[in-house]
Write a protein that holds these residues in place. Structure first.
Motif: not given
Length: 89
Positions: A34-35, A37-42
């Protein structure tokens, strides 16, 4: 599924589990993914912003609305000197 981690990562995982931060290795892996994925979104959001800014710069260049670096720096310095030497400030 069998997973093998380098020793330093294995020690970190064991500390996380023994400290009670995660109930299981699966919970820890879900949190890690999940982390990620969030990093990739940023990253994707920032990439979009940079591409948009580059396009703004390209459009300004094509319209002849740009000044080279030394000329811009000289103008900024002159403006600051004028502003600080002006009796109205």
């Amino acid at each position: 599924m069998q997973l093998t981690f380098p020793p330093e990562l294995d020690a970190f995982i064991k500390r996380q589990l023994s400290d009670g931060k995660y109930r299981s290795l699966l919970d820890l892996l879900f949190a890690a993914v999940k982390l990620l994925q969030q990093q990739e979104d940023v990253y994707q959001g920032r990439l979009f912003e940079l591409q948009r800014d580059a396009l703004v710069g390209w459009d300004a260049l094509q319209a002849g609305e740009v000044v080279d670096g030394p000329a811009a720096t000289g103008q900024i310095k002159a403006d600051l000197q004028e502003r600080h030497s002006s009796p109205n400030t």
